[in-house]
Write a protein that holds these residues in place. Sequence first.
Motif, PDB file in Angstrom:
ATOM      1  N   GLY A 139       4.951 -20.811  14.535  1.00 54.36           N
ATOM      2  CA  GLY A 139       4.786 -19.463  15.047  1.00 54.36           C
ATOM      3  C   GLY A 139       3.464 -19.259  15.769  1.00 54.36           C
ATOM      4  N   GLU A 140       3.041 -17.999  15.826  1.00 50.88           N
ATOM      5  CA  GLU A 140       1.800 -17.632  16.499  1.00 50.88           C
ATOM      6  C   GLU A 140       1.234 -16.383  15.845  1.00 50.88           C
ATOM      7  N   ILE A 141       0.037 -16.008  16.214  1.00 51.65           N
ATOM      8  CA  ILE A 141      -0.538 -14.729  15.775  1.00 51.65           C
ATOM      9  C   ILE A 141      -0.525 -13.816  16.990  1.00 51.65           C
ATOM     10  N   ARG A 142       0.410 -12.885  17.014  1.00 51.40           N
ATOM     11  CA  ARG A 142       0.604 -12.058  18.202  1.00 51.40           C
ATOM     12  C   ARG A 142      -0.587 -11.116  18.438  1.00 51.40           C
ATOM     13  N   LYS A 143      -0.904 -10.956  19.701  1.00 55.41           N
ATOM     14  CA  LYS A 143      -1.897  -9.949  20.076  1.00 55.41           C
ATOM     15  C   LYS A 143      -1.266  -8.567  20.078  1.00 55.41           C
ATOM     16  N   ASN A 144      -0.014  -8.502  20.467  1.00 57.60           N
ATOM     17  CA  ASN A 144       0.776  -7.267  20.475  1.00 57.60           C
ATOM     18  C   ASN A 144       2.022  -7.532  19.636  1.00 57.60           C
ATOM     19  N   CYS A 145       2.190  -6.759  18.579  1.00 58.93           N
ATOM     20  CA  CYS A 145       3.301  -7.028  17.654  1.00 58.93           C
ATOM     21  C   CYS A 145       4.663  -6.889  18.294  1.00 58.93           C
ATOM     22  N   ASP A 201       0.821  -1.211   0.000  1.00 59.20           N
ATOM     23  CA  ASP A 201       0.000   0.000   0.000  1.00 59.20           C
ATOM     24  C   ASP A 201       0.855   1.261   0.000  1.00 59.20           C
ATOM     25  N   SER A 202       2.002   1.208   0.634  1.00 55.67           N
ATOM     26  CA  SER A 202       2.911   2.363   0.641  1.00 55.67           C
ATOM     27  C   SER A 202       3.413   2.661  -0.766  1.00 55.67           C
ATOM     28  N   VAL A 203       3.814   1.629  -1.484  1.00 59.31           N
ATOM     29  CA  VAL A 203       4.304   1.810  -2.849  1.00 59.31           C
ATOM     30  C   VAL A 203       3.206   2.411  -3.729  1.00 59.31           C
ATOM     31  N   VAL A 204       1.997   1.906  -3.591  1.00 62.53           N
ATOM     32  CA  VAL A 204       0.873   2.413  -4.387  1.00 62.53           C
ATOM     33  C   VAL A 204       0.599   3.883  -4.069  1.00 62.53           C
ATOM     34  N   GLU A 205       0.594   4.224  -2.779  1.00 68.43           N
ATOM     35  CA  GLU A 205       0.321   5.606  -2.379  1.00 68.43           C
ATOM     36  C   GLU A 205       1.376   6.570  -2.901  1.00 68.43           C
ATOM     37  N   LEU A 206       2.593   6.081  -3.106  1.00 68.06           N
ATOM     38  CA  LEU A 206       3.677   6.935  -3.594  1.00 68.06           C
ATOM     39  C   LEU A 206       3.781   6.922  -5.123  1.00 68.06           C
ATOM     40  N   GLY A 207       2.795   6.296  -5.779  1.00 71.99           N
ATOM     41  CA  GLY A 207       2.745   6.331  -7.228  1.00 71.99           C
ATOM     42  C   GLY A 207       3.301   5.115  -7.930  1.00 71.99           C
ATOM     43  N   GLY A 208       3.640   4.072  -7.178  1.00 72.98           N
ATOM     44  CA  GLY A 208       4.223   2.874  -7.765  1.00 72.98           C
ATOM     45  C   GLY A 208       3.193   1.822  -8.099  1.00 72.98           C
ATOM     46  N   PRO A 209       3.647   0.617  -8.461  1.00 73.47           N
ATOM     47  CA  PRO A 209       2.750  -0.459  -8.896  1.00 73.47           C
ATOM     48  C   PRO A 209       2.047  -1.138  -7.730  1.00 73.47           C
ATOM     49  N   SER A 210       0.995  -1.868  -8.061  1.00 71.29           N
ATOM     50  CA  SER A 210       0.313  -2.700  -7.082  1.00 71.29           C
ATOM     51  C   SER A 210       0.588  -4.157  -7.402  1.00 71.29           C
ATOM     52  N   TRP A 211       0.303  -5.018  -6.452  1.00 69.90           N
ATOM     53  CA  TRP A 211       0.402  -6.452  -6.672  1.00 69.90           C
ATOM     54  C   TRP A 211      -0.509  -7.152  -5.680  1.00 69.90           C
ATOM     55  N   SER A 212      -0.789  -8.404  -5.946  1.00 71.19           N
ATOM     56  CA  SER A 212      -1.640  -9.192  -5.071  1.00 71.19           C
ATOM     57  C   SER A 212      -0.798  -9.725  -3.919  1.00 71.19           C
ATOM     58  N   VAL A 213      -1.107  -9.296  -2.700  1.00 70.07           N
ATOM     59  CA  VAL A 213      -0.335  -9.716  -1.531  1.00 70.07           C
ATOM     60  C   VAL A 213      -0.832 -11.075  -1.046  1.00 70.07           C
ATOM     61  N   LEU A 214       0.078 -12.030  -1.017  1.00 71.59           N
ATOM     62  CA  LEU A 214      -0.259 -13.354  -0.505  1.00 71.59           C
ATOM     63  C   LEU A 214      -0.185 -13.339   1.015  1.00 71.59           C
ATOM     64  N   LEU A 215      -1.189 -13.938   1.654  1.00 71.00           N
ATOM     65  CA  LEU A 215      -1.339 -13.847   3.106  1.00 71.00           C
ATOM     66  C   LEU A 215      -1.471 -15.224   3.745  1.00 71.00           C
ATOM     67  N   GLY A 216      -1.327 -15.234   5.055  1.00 68.68           N
ATOM     68  CA  GLY A 216      -1.423 -16.476   5.808  1.00 68.68           C
ATOM     69  C   GLY A 216      -0.182 -16.754   6.640  1.00 68.68           C
ATOM     70  N   ARG A 217       0.698 -15.747   6.754  1.00 70.33           N
ATOM     71  CA  ARG A 217       1.903 -15.901   7.580  1.00 70.33           C
ATOM     72  C   ARG A 217       1.537 -15.895   9.062  1.00 70.33           C
ATOM     73  N   ARG A 218       2.365 -16.524   9.854  1.00 69.04           N
ATOM     74  CA  ARG A 218       2.277 -16.422  11.299  1.00 69.04           C
ATOM     75  C   ARG A 218       3.526 -15.724  11.810  1.00 69.04           C
ATOM     76  N   ASP A 219       3.486 -15.296  13.062  1.00 71.70           N
ATOM     77  CA  ASP A 219       4.567 -14.490  13.627  1.00 71.70           C
ATOM     78  C   ASP A 219       5.575 -15.347  14.386  1.00 71.70           C
ATOM     79  N   ALA A 220       6.839 -14.936  14.301  1.00 69.27           N
ATOM     80  CA  ALA A 220       7.914 -15.670  14.969  1.00 69.27           C
ATOM     81  C   ALA A 220       7.807 -15.554  16.482  1.00 69.27           C
ATOM     82  N   ARG A 221       8.332 -16.547  17.150  1.00 66.92           N
ATOM     83  CA  ARG A 221       8.394 -16.535  18.613  1.00 66.92           C
ATOM     84  C   ARG A 221       9.769 -16.104  19.113  1.00 66.92           C
ATOM     85  N   THR A 222      10.599 -15.647  18.187  1.00 68.81           N
ATOM     86  CA  THR A 222      11.930 -15.180  18.562  1.00 68.81           C
ATOM     87  C   THR A 222      12.421 -14.171  17.540  1.00 68.81           C
TER      88      THR A 222
END
Length: 319
Positions: free
Chosen positions: A309-315, A133-154
Amino acid sequence: MTTYNNLVLLGFSLILVLPFLSNAQLSDSFYTKTCPSVLDIVKSNVRSAINRDKRMGASLLRLFFHDCFVSGCDAGVLLDDNLPTIDSEKNARPNRNSIRGFELIDKIKDAVDKACPGPIVSCSDILAITARDSVVELGGPSWSVLLGRRDARTANRNDAENLPSPFADLPELIKNFSDKGFTAKEMVVLSGAHSVGVARCVLFRDHLYNGTNIENLVATARKSKCPSNGQDDNLSSMDHQSPNRFGNNYFQALVNRRGLLHSDQELFNGGSTDDMVRVYSKDSDKFYTDFANAMIKLGNVKPLTLAQGEIRKNCRKLN
């Protein structure tokens, strides 16, 4: 972007992504049922933040890169110190006084969790969306963001110490990216992110005063913000002509020997990447297409999925 470019980008993206999906198990529809509003929430917050502070777009893009290029796209870079368990990547030399935007990520995470309690959406996925979204807002290209990552525990501070250096020569840069699975061409196109943002004086002073591959007139202008002694934290735009526009202006600057960092100008300094820089300097559509595909690949660097990993409540801290 043109309709033609969107179609080309989609086609190239699918070709690039397919080999990764079987391993990463990421999907652009991952939150369709569990948190359908996540993309709108992130986009709205990123847009508002950039409207208030034009630097924020480049900062979010940098934050995503500094996360993925360490142990993979796992939000490890967001963790605060909690010794002996967590030795924060924020304290690594390349990250100190360099990465920012943590408060905005916190704000977005809170908004997403309010809309989709659970938590449902990972911090690492939020980083991936904010970069696009940052790239798009600054005038750059868009792309389809693949999702489903979990967060590291370290966190991995040791690996964070080895992020690509602004003082590196071309062979070292090529090896840095090759070690992470990227080609020299992908290294060049990802470096195009330096069309936006700023750098601290301490990171480019030697290039200004002792380098031989930077245009004299540009070097003289830059020296006013970066004296030969002191003022290490003074900031200078990566691109002095259009610092808040994402585009192929970065490569045009390199061709004219106006790269701010030594590592930037190394991409066009009589080496194996000169022809790549020339191509991107003349063809913004090709740069946009290749950059989008490289960002998709970057987002697929060692993602944690399923039971990992996990899905953090607080990043900033573990659950």
